[in-house]
Write a protein that holds these residues in place. Structure first.
Motif, mmCIF file in Angstrom:
data_model
loop_
_atom_site.group_PDB
_atom_site.id
_atom_site.type_symbol
_atom_site.label_atom_id
_atom_site.label_comp_id
_atom_site.label_asym_id
_atom_site.label_seq_id
_atom_site.Cartn_x
_atom_site.Cartn_y
_atom_site.Cartn_z
ATOM 1 N N PRO A 231 -75.055 -65.626 -18.849
ATOM 2 C CA PRO A 231 -73.150 -66.027 -18.721
ATOM 3 C C PRO A 231 -72.649 -66.440 -19.351
ATOM 4 N N GLY A 232 -72.694 -67.655 -18.436
ATOM 5 C CA GLY A 232 -72.642 -69.137 -18.222
ATOM 6 C C GLY A 232 -73.309 -69.723 -20.125
ATOM 7 N N ALA A 233 -73.841 -69.190 -20.580
ATOM 8 C CA ALA A 233 -74.518 -70.124 -22.179
ATOM 9 C C ALA A 233 -73.242 -69.072 -22.840
ATOM 10 N N CYS A 234 -73.130 -67.949 -21.888
ATOM 11 C CA CYS A 234 -72.718 -67.493 -23.893
ATOM 12 C C CYS A 234 -71.113 -67.648 -23.641
ATOM 13 N N VAL A 235 -70.760 -67.959 -22.630
ATOM 14 C CA VAL A 235 -68.813 -68.683 -22.383
ATOM 15 C C VAL A 235 -69.310 -69.983 -23.867
ATOM 16 N N VAL A 236 -70.261 -70.563 -22.888
ATOM 17 C CA VAL A 236 -70.787 -72.054 -23.527
ATOM 18 C C VAL A 236 -70.912 -71.831 -25.837
ATOM 19 N N ALA A 237 -71.426 -70.818 -25.999
ATOM 20 C CA ALA A 237 -72.382 -70.390 -27.416
ATOM 21 C C ALA A 237 -70.765 -70.295 -28.183
ATOM 22 N N VAL A 238 -70.119 -68.636 -26.984
ATOM 23 C CA VAL A 238 -68.478 -68.503 -28.026
ATOM 24 C C VAL A 238 -67.788 -69.592 -27.793
ATOM 25 N N VAL A 239 -67.051 -71.045 -27.417
ATOM 26 C CA VAL A 239 -66.766 -72.350 -27.078
ATOM 27 C C VAL A 239 -67.046 -72.464 -28.574
ATOM 28 N N ASN A 240 -68.981 -73.022 -28.603
ATOM 29 C CA ASN A 240 -69.312 -73.511 -30.013
ATOM 30 C C ASN A 240 -68.846 -72.879 -30.822
ATOM 31 N N VAL A 241 -69.064 -71.673 -31.275
ATOM 32 C CA VAL A 241 -69.063 -70.226 -32.627
ATOM 33 C C VAL A 241 -67.381 -71.206 -32.889
ATOM 34 N N LEU A 242 -66.508 -70.552 -31.982
ATOM 35 C CA LEU A 242 -64.686 -70.268 -31.931
ATOM 36 C C LEU A 242 -64.415 -72.367 -32.396
ATOM 37 N N LEU A 243 -65.201 -73.558 -32.247
ATOM 38 C CA LEU A 243 -65.021 -74.353 -32.742
ATOM 39 C C LEU A 243 -65.732 -74.797 -33.750
ATOM 40 N N SER A 244 -66.334 -74.585 -34.294
ATOM 41 C CA SER A 244 -66.828 -74.290 -35.388
ATOM 42 C C SER A 244 -66.063 -73.919 -36.783
ATOM 43 N N VAL A 245 -65.996 -72.217 -36.200
ATOM 44 C CA VAL A 245 -64.528 -71.572 -37.370
ATOM 45 C C VAL A 245 -63.264 -72.039 -37.383
ATOM 46 N N GLY A 246 -63.173 -72.996 -36.156
ATOM 47 C CA GLY A 246 -61.825 -73.060 -35.965
ATOM 48 C C GLY A 246 -61.839 -74.773 -37.410
ATOM 49 N N LEU A 247 -62.804 -75.277 -37.038
ATOM 50 C CA LEU A 247 -62.996 -76.121 -38.105
ATOM 51 C C LEU A 247 -62.953 -75.306 -39.837
ATOM 52 N N TYR A 248 -63.679 -74.372 -40.101
ATOM 53 C CA TYR A 248 -64.188 -74.743 -41.516
ATOM 54 C C TYR A 248 -63.109 -74.017 -41.758
ATOM 55 N N GLY A 249 -61.891 -72.751 -40.500
ATOM 56 C CA GLY A 249 -60.597 -72.471 -41.004
ATOM 57 C C GLY A 249 -59.620 -73.705 -41.575
ATOM 58 N N LEU A 250 -59.334 -74.819 -41.070
ATOM 59 C CA LEU A 250 -58.612 -75.663 -41.510
ATOM 60 C C LEU A 250 -59.742 -76.574 -42.238
ATOM 61 N N TYR A 251 -60.490 -76.921 -42.938
ATOM 62 C CA TYR A 251 -61.493 -77.500 -44.091
ATOM 63 C C TYR A 251 -60.420 -76.606 -45.042
ATOM 64 N N ARG A 252 -61.111 -75.431 -44.727
ATOM 65 C CA ARG A 252 -60.513 -73.820 -45.799
ATOM 66 C C ARG A 252 -58.726 -73.829 -46.241
ATOM 67 N N VAL A 253 -57.792 -74.680 -45.431
ATOM 68 C CA VAL A 253 -56.371 -74.845 -45.367
ATOM 69 C C VAL A 253 -56.098 -76.164 -46.020
ATOM 70 N N VAL A 254 -56.876 -77.140 -45.601
ATOM 71 C CA VAL A 254 -56.207 -77.953 -45.999
ATOM 72 C C VAL A 254 -57.003 -78.487 -47.768
ATOM 73 N N SER A 255 -57.996 -78.136 -47.496
ATOM 74 C CA SER A 255 -58.687 -77.805 -49.365
ATOM 75 C C SER A 255 -58.693 -77.288 -49.938
ATOM 76 N N ARG A 256 -57.446 -76.114 -49.221
ATOM 77 C CA ARG A 256 -56.258 -75.153 -50.355
ATOM 78 C C ARG A 256 -55.028 -76.134 -50.757
ATOM 79 N N ARG A 257 -54.278 -76.199 -49.441
ATOM 80 C CA ARG A 257 -53.463 -77.332 -49.956
ATOM 81 C C ARG A 257 -53.162 -78.308 -50.655
ATOM 82 N N ALA A 258 -54.216 -78.535 -50.870
ATOM 83 C CA ALA A 258 -54.599 -80.299 -51.750
ATOM 84 C C ALA A 258 -55.411 -79.969 -52.871
ATOM 85 N N GLY A 259 -55.205 -78.372 -53.658
ATOM 86 C CA GLY A 259 -55.579 -77.783 -53.854
ATOM 87 C C GLY A 259 -57.040 -77.957 -54.725
ATOM 88 N N ALA A 260 -57.899 -78.805 -53.678
ATOM 89 C CA ALA A 260 -59.756 -78.425 -53.802
ATOM 90 C C ALA A 260 -59.892 -77.478 -54.430
#
Length: 260
Positions: A231-260
């Protein structure tokens, strides 16, 4: 429209079977403590753990530092390969494509012969420190920045460079005013890729033997394999996934606003 839906069903079914279903099992297990039932207790235990906070901080600063190093080094090397004529430039550019297929542990193993305990400068034991992990990640991931940069430089109109040079502009000004604007989208793409890869890197940290360096992926390994705390390993894995997906979403928003 119905025909398109039928064509979309096979890839969606494969994606659900081999990715979404295992991911759902990980999320489900993260809410199931060893005592049984469904509870948020695994999240409370892990998030309150000093080991988790240290691993999160180490993961973030290593990823940011490695990405910054890859951006600077990759940009400089790509400039040299693309615009400084020297024998073998084309062969070096092709080698970068081959380099991208190397596993990360292979590059780390090569560095062990230099900075390892039995390497040429083994007495320093540099590779077993956080800075050694940073060096290994920069060494391995820099070509991931260089490849999109070389592709962008190949499409750059050389007439712009010749015109700027004929008008008296020196190399730093040409780089700043002509090459840099063309390189920004490639730098953003390569940097975002490297950032996500560094957040999830496991092999480099493991093969350096840096016992004092614990990242989120190595923490997942430790809890699941060494402590049998699934269970603890799965919690850390979920946090890691959320961190990666969040950064990807931020990149998409920034690139869209920058017109890239």
């Amino acid at each position: 429209m119905s025909r398109r839906l039928w064509w979309a069903l096979p890839p969606v079914a494969l994606l659900s079977l081999f990715f979404l279903y295992p991911l759902a099992l990980v999320v489900q297990q993260s809410f199931r403590p060893d005592g049984g039932g469904a509870s948020l207790q695994p999240y409370a235990d892990v998030l309150a753990s000093p080991a988790f906070r240290r691993a999160l901080w180490t993961t973030v600063w290593l990823a940011l530092g490695s990405t910054a190093g890859c951006l600077v080094l990759g940009f400089l090397l790509a400039l040299v390969i693309a615009f400084v004529p020297f024998p073998g430039a084309r062969a070096v550019a092709r080698f970068i494509d081959v380099y991208l297929s190397f596993p990360s542990f292979l590059i780390t193993l090569a560095l062990l012969f230099i900075y390892g305990t039995t390497g040429m400068v083994g007495s320093l034991q540099f590779l077993a420190t956080p800075w050694g992990v940073l060096l290994a990640e920069v060494t391995y991931f820099t070509p991931f920045v260089m490849r999109p940069l070389l592709a962008a430089f190949a499409q750059l109109d050389t007439a712009q460079l010749e015109a700027a040079s004929s008008l008296g502009a020196r190399a730093p000004r040409i780089v700043r005013q002509v090459i840099w604007p063309e390189a920004l989208p490639a730098l953003a793409a390569g940097g975002s890729l490297v950032l996500v890869l560094c957040l999830n890197e496991f092999g480099i940290v493991l093969f350096t033997g840096a016992k004092g360096v614990t990242t989120l992926p190595t923490l997942v390994y430790g809890k699941a394999i060494l402590e049998s705390d699934y269970p603890g390993a799965c919690v850390v894995a979920v946090v890691n996934v959320l961190l990666s997906v969040g950064l990807y979403g931020l990149y998409r928003v920034v690139s869209r606003r920058a017109g890239a």
